[in-house]
Write a protein that holds these residues in place. Structure first.
Motif, PDB file in Angstrom:
ATOM      1  N   LEU A 229      25.763  24.635  47.049  1.00 38.39           N
ATOM      2  CA  LEU A 229      26.895  25.299  47.685  1.00 38.39           C
ATOM      3  C   LEU A 229      28.199  25.041  46.931  1.00 38.39           C
ATOM      4  O   LEU A 229      29.056  25.924  46.835  1.00 38.39           O
ATOM      5  N   LYS A 230      28.319  23.841  46.365  1.00 41.24           N
ATOM      6  CA  LYS A 230      29.533  23.536  45.603  1.00 41.24           C
ATOM      7  C   LYS A 230      29.583  24.334  44.307  1.00 41.24           C
ATOM      8  O   LYS A 230      30.659  24.773  43.878  1.00 41.24           O
ATOM      9  N   VAL A 231      28.434  24.530  43.678  1.00 44.68           N
ATOM     10  CA  VAL A 231      28.385  25.351  42.464  1.00 44.68           C
ATOM     11  C   VAL A 231      28.741  26.805  42.801  1.00 44.68           C
ATOM     12  O   VAL A 231      29.491  27.462  42.075  1.00 44.68           O
ATOM     13  N   VAL A 232      28.189  27.289  43.913  1.00 43.47           N
ATOM     14  CA  VAL A 232      28.528  28.648  44.359  1.00 43.47           C
ATOM     15  C   VAL A 232      30.013  28.750  44.660  1.00 43.47           C
ATOM     16  O   VAL A 232      30.686  29.729  44.297  1.00 43.47           O
ATOM     17  N   ALA A 233      30.583  27.741  45.338  1.00 41.79           N
ATOM     18  CA  ALA A 233      32.015  27.731  45.661  1.00 41.79           C
ATOM     19  C   ALA A 233      32.867  27.750  44.397  1.00 41.79           C
ATOM     20  O   ALA A 233      33.945  28.353  44.363  1.00 41.79           O
ATOM     21  N   LEU A 234      32.365  27.095  43.334  1.00 41.45           N
ATOM     22  CA  LEU A 234      33.098  27.083  42.069  1.00 41.45           C
ATOM     23  C   LEU A 234      33.240  28.501  41.499  1.00 41.45           C
ATOM     24  O   LEU A 234      34.319  28.895  41.050  1.00 41.45           O
ATOM     25  N   LEU A 235      32.127  29.261  41.539  1.00 39.87           N
ATOM     26  CA  LEU A 235      32.180  30.630  41.027  1.00 39.87           C
ATOM     27  C   LEU A 235      33.032  31.529  41.923  1.00 39.87           C
ATOM     28  O   LEU A 235      33.787  32.379  41.437  1.00 39.87           O
ATOM     29  N   TYR A 236      32.915  31.342  43.228  1.00 34.24           N
ATOM     30  CA  TYR A 236      33.762  32.119  44.142  1.00 34.24           C
ATOM     31  C   TYR A 236      35.241  31.787  43.940  1.00 34.24           C
ATOM     32  O   TYR A 236      36.107  32.684  44.004  1.00 34.24           O
ATOM     33  N   ALA A 237      35.541  30.527  43.680  1.00 39.28           N
ATOM     34  CA  ALA A 237      36.933  30.117  43.457  1.00 39.28           C
ATOM     35  C   ALA A 237      37.501  30.802  42.217  1.00 39.28           C
ATOM     36  O   ALA A 237      38.680  31.200  42.194  1.00 39.28           O
ATOM     37  N   GLN A 238      36.673  30.962  41.183  1.00 45.20           N
ATOM     38  CA  GLN A 238      37.132  31.642  39.971  1.00 45.20           C
ATOM     39  C   GLN A 238      37.438  33.118  40.260  1.00 45.20           C
ATOM     40  O   GLN A 238      38.449  33.667  39.820  1.00 45.20           O
ATOM     41  N   GLY A 239      36.550  33.794  41.008  1.00 48.44           N
ATOM     42  CA  GLY A 239      36.778  35.206  41.341  1.00 48.44           C
ATOM     43  C   GLY A 239      38.019  35.393  42.193  1.00 48.44           C
ATOM     44  O   GLY A 239      38.832  36.305  41.958  1.00 48.44           O
ATOM     45  N   ILE A 240      38.184  34.530  43.228  1.00 47.60           N
ATOM     46  CA  ILE A 240      39.358  34.639  44.105  1.00 47.60           C
ATOM     47  C   ILE A 240      40.639  34.327  43.340  1.00 47.60           C
ATOM     48  O   ILE A 240      41.670  34.990  43.525  1.00 47.60           O
ATOM     49  N   PHE A 241      40.572  33.315  42.453  1.00 49.96           N
ATOM     50  CA  PHE A 241      41.770  32.956  41.683  1.00 49.96           C
ATOM     51  C   PHE A 241      42.230  34.119  40.808  1.00 49.96           C
ATOM     52  O   PHE A 241      43.432  34.426  40.745  1.00 49.96           O
TER      53      PHE A 241
ATOM     54  N   VAL B  10      41.391  39.535  47.904  1.00 56.17           N
ATOM     55  CA  VAL B  10      40.503  38.384  48.100  1.00 56.17           C
ATOM     56  C   VAL B  10      39.065  38.858  48.281  1.00 56.17           C
ATOM     57  O   VAL B  10      38.113  38.274  47.727  1.00 56.17           O
ATOM     58  N   GLY B  11      38.887  39.935  49.057  1.00 52.96           N
ATOM     59  CA  GLY B  11      37.555  40.495  49.249  1.00 52.96           C
ATOM     60  C   GLY B  11      36.941  40.971  47.941  1.00 52.96           C
ATOM     61  O   GLY B  11      35.735  40.773  47.699  1.00 52.96           O
ATOM     62  N   ILE B  12      37.775  41.582  47.080  1.00 47.54           N
ATOM     63  CA  ILE B  12      37.272  42.029  45.771  1.00 47.54           C
ATOM     64  C   ILE B  12      36.862  40.826  44.931  1.00 47.54           C
ATOM     65  O   ILE B  12      35.839  40.845  44.234  1.00 47.54           O
ATOM     66  N   GLY B  13      37.685  39.748  44.998  1.00 45.60           N
ATOM     67  CA  GLY B  13      37.353  38.525  44.267  1.00 45.60           C
ATOM     68  C   GLY B  13      36.022  37.945  44.708  1.00 45.60           C
ATOM     69  O   GLY B  13      35.212  37.487  43.879  1.00 45.60           O
ATOM     70  N   LEU B  14      35.751  37.957  46.020  1.00 47.59           N
ATOM     71  CA  LEU B  14      34.474  37.466  46.532  1.00 47.59           C
ATOM     72  C   LEU B  14      33.318  38.374  46.121  1.00 47.59           C
ATOM     73  O   LEU B  14      32.226  37.897  45.784  1.00 47.59           O
ATOM     74  N   LEU B  15      33.600  39.685  46.125  1.00 47.92           N
ATOM     75  CA  LEU B  15      32.533  40.639  45.800  1.00 47.92           C
ATOM     76  C   LEU B  15      32.092  40.526  44.338  1.00 47.92           C
ATOM     77  O   LEU B  15      30.887  40.515  44.044  1.00 47.92           O
TER      78      LEU B  15
END
Length: 484
Positions: free
Chosen positions: A402-414, A459-464
């Motif tokens: 989950l932390k690895v997934v959160a890392l990739l999501y954080a990059q997209g949202i950023f 933010v939604g686009i970043g998550l997508l």
């Protein structure tokens, strides 16, 4: 969580050019959408404020939209003038509650001089920053933008220029005096110079007669239509009553001479009135005789010019009952030489026409955002492929899936939020330097909420876009990756 954000930012900054390109492309789309939101909000607010409850506008035949734009929004040329005789018939209609005249034709440094009544100030609920309203011809009340950009203040004098350009033929013989400066109101009065209708009549009555005032009450105009025999009989009659001898060199005082002397006398009155006005504008005090002469001359000139130029540009009409909306416009359009246009209907037409252009721009902005989102997706996918061993080491060091997934999501949202933030800055900088949208510089709660909603979309686009790389990271086999 903070550690994950730091790692995400560090990985993006490791390739600054690729990250900057992705953010910049995203920011362009966001800036366009933000500008469209501001433009739509400003136009809707301005149209609503400038309508001010006006039910009908009566003016010369032509384009109804042009009539509304020129007489309500003051952003187009007038369709022409209408005679007071017909205007009075509209005013006396039992379906009409109230009317306000509008007389156009001149401007000062690009700001329109509008001849009207004090009811116009009440219509827009104008408040004075300093000074008070006009009460005499050539007294002027100026809007907030007029005062700011021209530097005019209470007691200053200025002249009008024929037409609505900043430069042109100036009416140097007629100087307006500023009696009041309005507070910023967010409507059309911010950019107007308001004066009595008589001011416009006097200026243009002067121009119609080769630089002299028009005399409608003198008999010389009728005299010019007589034939030579009638002139001869009048001259003969004049000479018979004269006590002097008649010979070919005697001077005869004909009606034409009288007409010329009346013009000369009236010109002298104008010059005297201007001298007294200049004395007042310079802070001088008038003696009792001068004050009496000032009021006498001013009253005479107003009467003469009002008769000479009995026309206005438009009439703002307010209904007494809803029935008037059905019958009055049709009656005016069919039975008079004037036209009647509804501001609400015409401005709705204008908004719908502008809406087509804004919708096109909005579509273009979303296309740019979609393209930038695809670019971010490809970028994150490449980051994942290139960092697959690093992610495996993080897992080996104790990081959960989950932390690895959160890392990739954080990059997209950023990346998406950075694009939104930079897009907002760009849109506000552009907005600040658009003079026609000056009112948009001020905070609007509606725009603020729409831009917050736009942030949520980003933010939604970043998550997508981070979804597929995150799924691959979650499903990645740690032992298989490390064994390679």
């Amino acid at each position: 969580m903070l550690t994950i954000v730091k790692i995400a930012v560090a990985k993006l900054l490791h390739k600054p050019y690729n990250s900057a390109l992705s953010v910049l492309l995203f920011a362009i789309g966001v800036a366009l959408i933000s500008l469209i939101i501001k433009t739509e909000t400003l136009l809707n607010n301005q149209y609503k404020n400038n309508l001010a409850g006006i039910d009908l506008v009566v003016g010369a035949k032509g384009s109804p939209l042009q009539l509304i734009l020129s007489s309500v929004l003051h952003i187009d040329a007038p369709t022409g003038n209408i005679p007071l005789e017909e205007v009075k018939r509209v005013q006396s209609n039992p379906l009409v509650k109230n009317t306000i005249p509008i007389a156009l034709g001149d401007s000062h440094k690009g700001f329109r001089i509008v001849g009207t009544h004090t009811d116009y100030l009440q219509l827009y609920a104008c408040e004075f920053q300093e000074g008070n309203s006009f009460s005499e011809p050539f007294e002027a009340v100026i809007g907030a933008n007029v005062s700011k950009k021209t530097g005019l203040k209470i007691g200053d004098t200025f002249t009008g220029v024929h037409g609505f350009l900043e430069e042109g033929h100036s009416h140097e013989d007629f100087r307006y005096t500023v009696t009041g400066v309005l507070k910023r109101s967010g409507n059309v009065t911010d950019n107007l110079i308001l004066s009595p209708v008589e001011s416009v009549w006097m200026v243009h009555g002067h121009n119609k007669n080769g630089g002299e005032w028009e005399h409608k009450n003198c008999d010389c105009c009728e005299h010019e239509q007589h034939d030579h025999s009638e002139h001869g009989e009048e001259e003969h009659h004049h000479h018979e009553n004269c006590e002097h001898d008649h010979h070919e060199h005697d001077e005869t005082y004909t009606h034409e001479d009288q007409h010329e002397h009346e013009y000369e006398g009236n010109t002298h009155e104008i010059e005297t009135l201007e001298q007294l006005q200049n004395k007042l504008s310079q802070g001088g005090e008038l003696s009792e005789e001068e004050a009496k002469l000032y009021m006498e001359l001013k009253g005479q000139l107003v009467v003469k010019t009002t008769e000479a130029s009995e026309e206005i540009t438009a009439l703002l009409v307010f209904y007494k009952s809803p029935q008037a909306a059905i019958s009055l416009p049709r009656a005016i359009n069919q039975n008079t030489t004037m036209q009647a246009a509804s501001p609400a209907l015409e401005l709705n037409r204008l908004i719908s026409m502008l809406g087509m252009g804004l919708n096109t721009l909005r579509l273009l902005a979303w296309i740019i955002i979609v393209i930038s989102a695809i670019n971010i997706f490809i970028y994150l996918l490449n980051i994942f492929n290139q960092s697959i061993f690093e992610l495996a080491l993080l897992r080996l060091a104790g990081a959960s899936k989950l932390k690895v997934v959160a890392l990739l999501y954080a990059q997209g949202i950023f990346l998406a939020v950075s694009g939104w933030f930079i897009g907002m800055i760009v849109s506000y900088v552009i907005w600040m330097y658009l003079p026609q949208f000056e009112l948009g510089r001020y905070f609007d709660i509606g725009v603020f909420f729409k831009e917050l909603i736009l942030l949520l979309f980003c933010v939604g686009i970043g998550l997508l876009v981070a979804l597929i790389p995150a799924i691959k990271a979650y499903k990645n086999n740690l032992h298989f990756t490390l064994s390679r």
